[in-house]
Motif scaffolding. Structure first.
Motif, short mmCIF file in Angstrom:
data_model
loop_
_atom_site.label_atom_id
_atom_site.label_comp_id
_atom_site.label_asym_id
_atom_site.label_seq_id
_atom_site.Cartn_x
_atom_site.Cartn_y
_atom_site.Cartn_z
N LEU A 512 0.83 -1.20 0.00
CA LEU A 512 0.00 0.00 0.00
C LEU A 512 0.87 1.25 0.00
CD1 LEU A 512 -2.69 -1.07 2.63
CD2 LEU A 512 -2.83 -1.22 0.13
N GLN A 513 0.33 2.34 -0.56
CA GLN A 513 1.09 3.58 -0.61
C GLN A 513 1.16 4.23 0.78
OE1 GLN A 513 -2.23 5.33 -3.17
NE2 GLN A 513 -1.40 7.16 -2.27
N ASP A 514 2.22 4.99 0.99
CA ASP A 514 2.43 5.68 2.26
C ASP A 514 1.50 6.88 2.33
OD1 ASP A 514 3.33 6.82 4.57
OD2 ASP A 514 5.35 7.25 3.85
N LEU A 515 0.64 6.92 3.35
CA LEU A 515 -0.33 8.01 3.46
C LEU A 515 0.34 9.34 3.75
CD1 LEU A 515 -3.23 6.37 5.50
CD2 LEU A 515 -2.98 6.59 3.03
N HIS A 516 1.52 9.31 4.33
CA HIS A 516 2.18 10.56 4.73
C HIS A 516 3.57 10.66 4.11
CE1 HIS A 516 -1.09 10.99 7.59
NE2 HIS A 516 -0.85 9.77 8.00
N GLY A 517 3.68 10.16 2.89
CA GLY A 517 4.98 10.13 2.24
C GLY A 517 5.54 11.49 1.91
#
Length: 519
Positions: A512-517
């Motif tokens: 999953l993608q990083d929500l706070h990238g």
């Protein structure tokens, strides 16, 4: 109204065309490829893994719409994805299922306000909710749906509260459908009208429909297509037969002094919400960046027509008796217009429609629990999939909630779920505006053609409507809903404490993608 439809239509057609080698490009960044790199350069191991599991929201390629996360997760490659036609009918059943249940609008306010309500209300509520779902659902194409949106905007605590309120309101909603199904068939089988046989029938029906969900979302989607066609056809026939009997003057009847505004608004709200439910299935959709917005647009048109024209037929073809317009009255209208055979068809369509709404709602609820587990908000066993790719534990939990809540009455179910749903929608509106302000350059395969100020203005009318619905709720519903909210406030810290003590295992899906990238 016309301008709103044009805005939706134009934005749907502005979607990016997927590259034919999109899936190949995704495959080139699979874990196996990174492992080869890691073997060659162990010093860059951490950086390589971060590139594997994170998609910084702040990255921008200079193109307004950049598709993110279009490739399938490696763990899901063996499962079939949902295409656009089944998805349209899944949305149709999550929101509507046909005109069954709209009769109370005529009972509460008369023909004119009922017709205007189902024509105007979608542009106040349904269109904004569908547009927000299209933008954020393609921005975060994963099964957490609105839970992920709120978590990215407001943090994991409020993301969990969103998940709790939406799941509970969905389960409460689903408890209604076996009861409505039996209400329509009890005329043929009187023993199902109450008592022990009715309880057994509810349990058996719940088990059968739950098993259908277990067998796979693709099967559920195509079953929804067949059920949807069967549910709508009798009203097409009834419309053709009723043409000589229509009297337009009957549509204009209104008496503002006798309007039951609470019943009227709750009926409209209940029949035109849950557009965001499909977001919890985004991880199972084929090419969600293109498919999800188009499916929402087609379903929106389908739902409005499916409500408005049966009401137009029923109120225009027979003399008005408002007190008779209660749940199931369309079957009586069918008998008066076409005879016993048409009444039987409408009753069968209504029963089938309730089955379709049950399986669609349970799919959304169970995949939401799976998405929350993949984000580490729920214990890892919620992310377990069956051999058919379905969330096994989520289905069992949702089915158990349906059985436990089936004792509530119809109007109590509608009022309770509306109350909880309103709180969840307030969080969604805040998250939508917050993400626009916090990550203005983040990749959005579909983007509402409004700036930040325009987005805020779009959310004002539905927010006012939410406040009205909450104000009209009874004290009993308010207390029950408040207790449910407090349970959610206590449940999240308890789960975090159990994680700290290692009583339960939690894990985050690295795909999953990083929500706070971009922080």
């Amino acid at each position: 109204m016309q301008s709103s439809i044009q805005m939706i239509s134009s934005t749907v057609h502005s979607l990016p065309v997927s590259d034919s080698v999109n899936s190949e490009a995704h495959t080139s960044t699979t874990p196996s490829s990174l492992d080869v790199v890691d073997q060659k350069n162990l010093s860059n191991n951490t950086e390589a893994k971060q590139q594997q599991v994170s998609i910084p929201m702040g990255e921008h390629s200079g193109i307004e719409y950049v598709e993110v996360g279009q490739g399938a997760s490696p763990t899901l490659d063996k499962f079939r994805k949902v295409s656009i036609l089944p998805l349209v009918f899944l949305i149709f059943y999550e929101v509507s299922g046909g005109p069954f249940g709209v009769e109370d609008a005529v009972n509460a306010a008369g023909p004119l306000l009922a017709l205007l309500g189902f024509l105007v209300f979608p542009f106040i509520w349904s269109v904004p909710e569908a547009l927000i779902t299209a933008e954020l659902g393609t921005m975060f194409p994963e099964n957490g749906g609105y839970v992920v949106w709120v978590s990215a905007a407001l943090g994991p605590f409020w993301g969990f509260q969103q998940g709790w309120m939406k799941w509970l309101s969905g389960v409460i909603d689903n408890a209604l459908y076996p009861v409505l199904f039996l209400d329509y068939v009890k005329s043929a089988i009187p023993m199902l009208g109450g008592g022990f046989p009715r309880v057994i029938a509810v349990l058996v029906l719940t088990v059968i429909l739950t098993y259908l969900n277990y067998r796979g979302l693709t099967i559920v989607g195509w079953v929804a297509v067949l059920l949807g066609i069967f549910s709508i056809l009798p009203f097409v026939v009834m419309g053709l037969i009723s043409i000589p009997k229509l009297e337009p003057s009957r549509w204009l009847v209104v008496n503002l002094h006798t309007v039951d505004w609470g019943l009227y608004l709750n009926t409209l709200f209940w029949n035109l919400n849950y557009w965001d439910s499909v977001s919890t299935l985004a991880g199972e959709v084929e090419n969600p960046g293109k498919t999800l917005p188009k499916a929402l647009f087609y379903a929106l048109i389908f739902v409005i027509i499916g409500y408005f024209f049966p009401l137009l037929i029923g109120t225009g073809a027979i003399p008005l008796e408002r007190e008779l317009w209660t749940d199931g009255y369309f079957s009586d209208i069918a008998k008066m217009i076409g005879g016993v055979w048409l009444r039987g068809w409408v009753q069968g369509a209504s029963a089938v429609s309730n089955m379709g709404m049950f399986v669609a709602e349970m799919s959304s609820d169970s995949f939401q629990l799976l998405g929350m587990a993949e984000r580490g908000m729920l214990p890892a066993f919620f992310s377990k999939r069956s051999r058919h790719g379905t969330p096994l534990v989520g289905i069992l939990f949702s089915a158990s909630g349906v059985v436990l809540l089936s004792w509530l009455s119809f109007q109590e179910i509608v009022a309770a779920e509306n109350f909880l749903y309103c709180f969840g929608m307030i969080l969604e509106f805040i998250a939508f505006v917050r993400l626009r302000m916090k990550y203005p350059a983040a990749s959005r395969p579909y983007k509402i053609p409004l700036g930040t100020f325009g987005s805020i203005l779009m959310c004002i009318p539905p927010t006012i409507l939410i406040c009205v619905v909450l104000a009209l709720s009874t004290l009993k519903i308010f207390i029950i809903s408040l207790v449910a909210l407090l349970v959610g406030f206590a449940l999240q810290p308890c789960l975090r404490y159990s994680e700290k003590k290692q009583w339960l295992r939690f894990s985050i899906n690295s795909d999953l993608q990083d929500l706070h990238g971009c922080d």
